[in-house]
Design a protein around this motif. Sequence first.
Motif, PDB file in Angstrom:
ATOM      1  N   TRP A 326     109.821  33.772 -49.671  1.00 40.71           N
ATOM      2  CA  TRP A 326     108.454  33.300 -49.457  1.00 40.71           C
ATOM      3  C   TRP A 326     108.377  32.821 -48.014  1.00 40.71           C
ATOM      4  N   GLY A 352     100.311  36.371 -49.458  1.00 42.55           N
ATOM      5  CA  GLY A 352     100.517  35.265 -50.378  1.00 42.55           C
ATOM      6  C   GLY A 352      99.281  34.765 -51.092  1.00 42.55           C
ATOM      7  N   THR A 364     100.632  33.153 -45.625  1.00 44.17           N
ATOM      8  CA  THR A 364     101.881  33.305 -46.368  1.00 44.17           C
ATOM      9  C   THR A 364     102.067  34.744 -46.838  1.00 44.17           C
ATOM     10  N   ARG A 366     105.016  37.340 -49.433  1.00 40.83           N
ATOM     11  CA  ARG A 366     106.203  37.448 -50.282  1.00 40.83           C
ATOM     12  C   ARG A 366     106.936  38.744 -49.980  1.00 40.83           C
TER      13      ARG A 366
END
Length: 395
Positions: A326, A352, A364, A366
């Motif tokens: 992450w 994210g 963000t 992943r």
Amino acid sequence: MKYGFAKRVNHMQSSAVRDILKVVNKGDVISFAGGLPDEKLFPVQEVRKAFDQALLSNPKVLQYGETEGVPALREQLTERMKEKDIYRDPEHVLVTSGSQQAIDLFARVMFNPGDIILTENPTYLAALQVFQSYEVNIVPVNSDEDGMVQGDLEEKIQRLKPKCIYVVPTYSNPGGKVWSLERRKQLLKLAKKYHTIIFEDDPYGDIQFDESENVPPLASMDDNKYVVYTSTFSKTVVPALRTGWIAGPYQIIRMMAQAKQATDLHTNSLSQHALIHLMHEFDLDGHIRTLRQAYKERMLVMKGIFDKGEDLPIQYTEPKGGMFFWVSMPESVNTTALLNEAVENGVAFVPGAPFYVNNPAQNTLRLNFTNAEPEEIEKGMKRLVEVMNQSSVRM
């Protein structure tokens, strides 16, 4: 023609991950988007042998079966859970079509529209999809790298009186973090104090990189009253078996079994019988150790590429297990827009934002490190770092 769909379809959403995979699986794109195990590590010959043995053992394996699951498999599941200090009787276990069905059946029998669920933020995207489809109110709890923050959790339990607390405390998706023992104890203490059910989703618990680390499931610290526990063989055997299970208080499991009768009658019996043979005659624990070693190596390759980019504007926590990194970029970077640039440069990730209940952090993303071999990870990560650097230059 205009079709008269039920009102609940207004609460259904397509999976952002599945939508991305439709695009990135075309052409020369190295994908870190899907949460996929590596098919090259599947025990193909052993699975084939297990199915052959199941078919030869008794023609009844092709017959309708019990909704709760094949009794011999439920016995084996209780034995496997004992290895994690989870002690449940077979009648407290329901075999499901993957752990995803366990989440859906639980939601179906437990939630009315407007009920409140507490969860981390971000959390497992497909669980959010299920909860939203049942028209519940999902409320995030403040969390850090150790898990839910006790003060915020207790305040929201007192004020909102949630029906359930949903958590992925071990090598979570998408965060890749593992809750501390102290936070696990605090959560259980509050659940007992306020009589609140905990749904522990544990699909990644076996993918543990440091085998000496003690990571007790919440269910192992509960006397089968407050915690329902679900896991799956999708990450440790093969996803195509679609075989998971849920263990919990008998009243909940019984109601879920009744709901399952109306859904699919029972989980694929042939797969269940094959699993029985596989677990008897295949060194599943040895196979899991192989997966741990391979996936840890791949995680370290991904981490190594990040660490070489000393000026790379990112933050991450090294995963102790599971399947995901992450990553946070500067707040000025929108990773949904960045994805388009990445795909053009032959690499993909999942932004994210879809993993958040509300107030998504748009900066963000992943990354999955289990579905590509080290050489491909290195190649794809170099592409991604180049895209990230270009983005930071334009900020």
